[in-house]
Design a protein around this motif. Structure first.
Motif, mmCIF file in Angstrom:
data_model
loop_
_atom_site.group_PDB
_atom_site.id
_atom_site.type_symbol
_atom_site.label_atom_id
_atom_site.label_comp_id
_atom_site.label_asym_id
_atom_site.label_seq_id
_atom_site.Cartn_x
_atom_site.Cartn_y
_atom_site.Cartn_z
ATOM 1 N N ARG A 17 -6.174 1.281 -10.490
ATOM 2 C CA ARG A 17 -5.815 0.461 -9.322
ATOM 3 C C ARG A 17 -5.500 1.332 -8.097
ATOM 4 N NH1 ARG A 17 -4.562 -4.897 -10.522
ATOM 5 N NH2 ARG A 17 -4.454 -5.112 -8.252
ATOM 6 N N ASN A 18 -4.803 2.427 -8.326
ATOM 7 C CA ASN A 18 -4.401 3.267 -7.195
ATOM 8 C C ASN A 18 -5.561 4.085 -6.641
ATOM 9 O OD1 ASN A 18 -1.715 2.427 -7.280
ATOM 10 N ND2 ASN A 18 -1.172 3.989 -8.787
ATOM 11 N N HIS A 19 -6.488 4.472 -7.530
ATOM 12 C CA HIS A 19 -7.573 5.330 -7.063
ATOM 13 C C HIS A 19 -8.784 4.519 -6.609
ATOM 14 C CE1 HIS A 19 -9.903 9.000 -6.681
ATOM 15 N NE2 HIS A 19 -10.905 8.376 -7.299
ATOM 16 N N ALA B 288 4.323 0.337 -11.804
ATOM 17 C CA ALA B 288 4.942 1.293 -10.873
ATOM 18 C C ALA B 288 6.245 1.807 -11.433
ATOM 19 C CB ALA B 288 5.167 0.634 -9.522
ATOM 20 N N SER C 24 1.401 6.577 -6.666
ATOM 21 C CA SER C 24 0.297 7.496 -6.973
ATOM 22 C C SER C 24 0.746 8.942 -6.801
ATOM 23 C CB SER C 24 -0.887 7.189 -6.055
ATOM 24 O OG SER C 24 -1.935 8.085 -6.274
ATOM 25 N N LYS D 170 2.234 1.758 -3.404
ATOM 26 C CA LYS D 170 1.218 2.299 -4.294
ATOM 27 C C LYS D 170 0.990 3.778 -4.032
ATOM 28 C CE LYS D 170 -1.428 -1.933 -5.089
ATOM 29 N NZ LYS D 170 -2.744 -2.606 -4.904
ATOM 30 N N GLU D 171 1.026 4.126 -2.742
ATOM 31 C CA GLU D 171 0.841 5.531 -2.389
ATOM 32 C C GLU D 171 1.970 6.385 -2.959
ATOM 33 O OE1 GLU D 171 0.431 8.314 1.633
ATOM 34 O OE2 GLU D 171 0.581 6.132 1.790
ATOM 35 N N SER E 12 0.824 -1.208 0.000
ATOM 36 C CA SER E 12 0.000 0.000 0.000
ATOM 37 C C SER E 12 0.858 1.257 0.000
ATOM 38 C CB SER E 12 -0.916 -0.020 1.229
ATOM 39 O OG SER E 12 -1.647 1.172 1.324
#
Length: 595
Positions: free
Chosen positions: A563-565, A542, A378, A374-375, A371
């Motif tokens: 996917r991220n949002h 990524a 993003s 991903k953050e 996570s």
């Protein structure tokens, strides 16, 4: 119970010890009484068995000794001497006395248990062995009930001191009535056998030697004649013991007699010997029973302490193994608290609750790390978008006014294609500058139509566009520029290289709480190898998202944004075949625009 603040391991070990101690101590109290009663019963059995054995030995001893009193039966002359009723002259008496004395001395010589014999004839004459106390017979006869003697029973005296030179010391005498002589009427004819009391003491000592803790006393009448242990029981104490035993016998109670003598408790059991009339009493001090009980309890305590110590050692060793992964987990969590998410705990393939706890921690850390990555991605994508937006916002009013000026000139000279293109481009530019990150599906479709208008002018309307739009979806939210990269890819990679006429289909449908989007063209299509490369690039989006633009970078950007949002449960899928076209499908949540 207040347990001092300590580690959970110590509390667990302390609780474990308490759990073990409770049944151990309870067993000590519960079975302690049983141990004491069992020890007492054991001594009761020993005393009763010893009492019966002593009684039997005494009876056999005196029965065997009393048979010696029939010595005259095998010698007719001895029997005739005893059966003489007339008074004898001195010479005849001397001859009879010598003959009788020789016979009795011979019996004493053959039977070492006897020290003297005395016998009376029917004529009243008294005959005795050498050293016998002949005069004591008449004294005894005055104390003995004649009816008992005439019944054929023997009478055994208590121990008394003999003062004759050849028969010094304590002796015990047996008296029997000569009921087997012929012509016997009312004559007082008796035989007395003298036994050295030391022999009887040895007899008692041999019996009691098997258990020295149990004492034996023998009472004749109310006189103590034997005590195996050197405890001082005076005459008053003996009377008290006999009185209590008599009371117990009258009650027909089988329990032992318990008395406090000289500040100490004693237990007594008694048997009345029928041969002698003596009371044979076994006794034991209560402190001996208490000592045996304490010894048994001490053994139990020692064994319990050994077992408890072993249990504690096992508990400590096991708790160390049990708490090792927990301590490792605490250590790793401290690293996590400092910001490191790379700390994993070795679960040692444990299948218990601790193992599942460690596995849950490792899984949580993996998800947290994913996570966080991903953050970060993003955030970086957002920064890239903001950077591009800043780049496009250089002198925005100048560009926007220039496009409007071109559109006005084209209308003035009636050049419609230029006017349409500049208006569409101006709308796209305004949409890019002024719109938020989320727009309505209606706004996004207007942007798509502007883009398609420009492409239709470029390629002279050689492409047909089919819209299948659920009108109810127009107010729903969607990420800005989510569809344009897909439409752009369809033209750039599919329809434009194909040449000739082509078809593009755009569909939006509501499925439950989601929105299903499909963009399909009949262009050049895509190979399976290229599809695999794109799918792999999605998994590593990524890294690709941070690189310079390349083929299909728009799709990877769209995939990463979805996917991220929206989350992992929403997706983008690509299918297609070479020369048959490409289909892109998207699933996003159905969310209405907030008013």
């Amino acid at each position: 119970m207040n347990v001092p603040a300590s580690s959970f391991q110590r509390k667990l070990i302390f609780s474990y010890i308490i759990i073990i101690l409770i049944p151990v101590i309870s067993a000590l109290f519960i079975f302690g009484f049983d141990f004491y009663n069992q020890t007492r019963r054991n001594y009761e059995d020993i005393m009763n068995q010893l009492n019966k054995r002593t009684n039997l030995v005494v009876s056999d001893f005196f029965s065997n000794i009393s048979r010696t009193s029939y010595f005259y039966i095998t010698d007719n002359r001895l029997k005739r001497i005893l059966e003489k009723k007339s008074n004898l002259n001195s010479l005849e008496f001397i001859e009879d006395s010598n003959y009788m004395q020789q016979a009795m001395d011979q019996v004493l010589l053959m039977n070492g248990q006897l020290v003297g014999m005395t016998i009376t004839g029917m004529n009243g004459r008294i005959y005795s062995s050498t050293g016998a106390n002949a005069g004591y017979l008449n004294a005894l006869l005055g104390e003995i009930p004649k009816e008992k003697l005439k019944e054929g029973k023997i009478f055994v005296t208590g121990a008394y001191e003999s003062k004759f030179p050849n028969n010094l010391g304590k002796v015990v005498s047996i008296v029997r009535y000569l009921s087997d002589l012929d012509g016997l009427k009312e004559q007082s004819v008796h035989v007395k056998l003298d036994i050295r009391f030391k022999l009887i003491e040895n007899l008692f000592g041999g019996v009691t030697e098997t258990n020295r803790e149990v004492g034996t006393i023998v009472v004749a009448g109310d006189k103590l004649i034997y005590n195996s242990i050197e405890y001082s029981f005076d005459d008053q104490t003996i009377k008290r013991i006999l009185s209590q035993i008599e009371i117990n016998r009258e009650k027909q109670a089988d329990d032992l007699v318990q008395l406090m003598i000289g500040g100490e408790n004693y237990l007594f059991t008694e048997t009345l010997n029928e041969q002698t009339g003596w009371s044979i009493i076994q006794y034991v001090p209560s402190r001996i029973i208490d000592s045996a009980f304490k010894k048994n309890v001490s053994n139990y305590v020692v064994i319990s302490l050994l077992c408890l110590s072993s249990a504690c050692i096992i508990a400590i060793l096991y708790s160390r193994r049990f708490f090792k992964p927990i301590y490792n987990l605490i250590k790793m969590m401290k690293f996590v608290d400092s910001g490191s998410l790379d700390q994993m705990v070795d679960d040692e393939k444990r299948e218990d609750e601790v193992g599942r706890l460690v596995q849950s921690y490792n899984l949580m850390m993996s998800r947290l790390k994913e996570s966080r990555e991903k953050e970060i991605i993003s955030t970086q994508l957002q920064k890239q978008a903001e950077m591009k937006m800043l780049q496009t916002q250089i002198n925005p009013h100048f560009l926007y006014n220039t496009l409007n000026t071109i559109s006005s000139i084209a209308e003035l000279y009636r050049i419609e294609p230029i006017s349409v293109m500049t208006k569409s481009l101006s709308s796209m530019y305004r949409y890019n500058l002024k719109s938020k990150d989320h727009v309505t599906i209606q706004n996004e479709l207007e942007q798509i139509k502007n883009y398609i208008s420009i492409q239709q002018i470029r390629f002279f309307n050689k492409f047909e566009v089919i819209y299948e739009i659920d009108e109810n979806l127009l107010p729903y939210k969607i990420l800005k520029f989510l569809l344009q990269p897909i439409i752009e890819n369809s033209f750039y990679h599919g329809l434009e290289p194909k040449g000739g006429m082509g078809t593009l289909q755009l569909s939006l449908k509501k499925q439950g709480h989601t929105i299903y989007i499909k963009v399909q063209d009949d262009g050049m299509g895509i190979s399976e190898q290229r599809l695999e490369e794109i799918h792999r690039s999605f998994l590593s989006s990524a890294r690709i998202g941070l690189q310079e633009p390349m083929n299909h970078i728009g799709l990877q950007n769209v995939y990463a944004r979805i996917r991220n949002h929206y989350g992992d449960e929403y997706w983008l899928r690509i299918t297609g075949k070479v020369n048959e076209g490409t289909c892109v499908e998207i699933l996003i949540p159905a969310e209405l625009e907030e008013e």
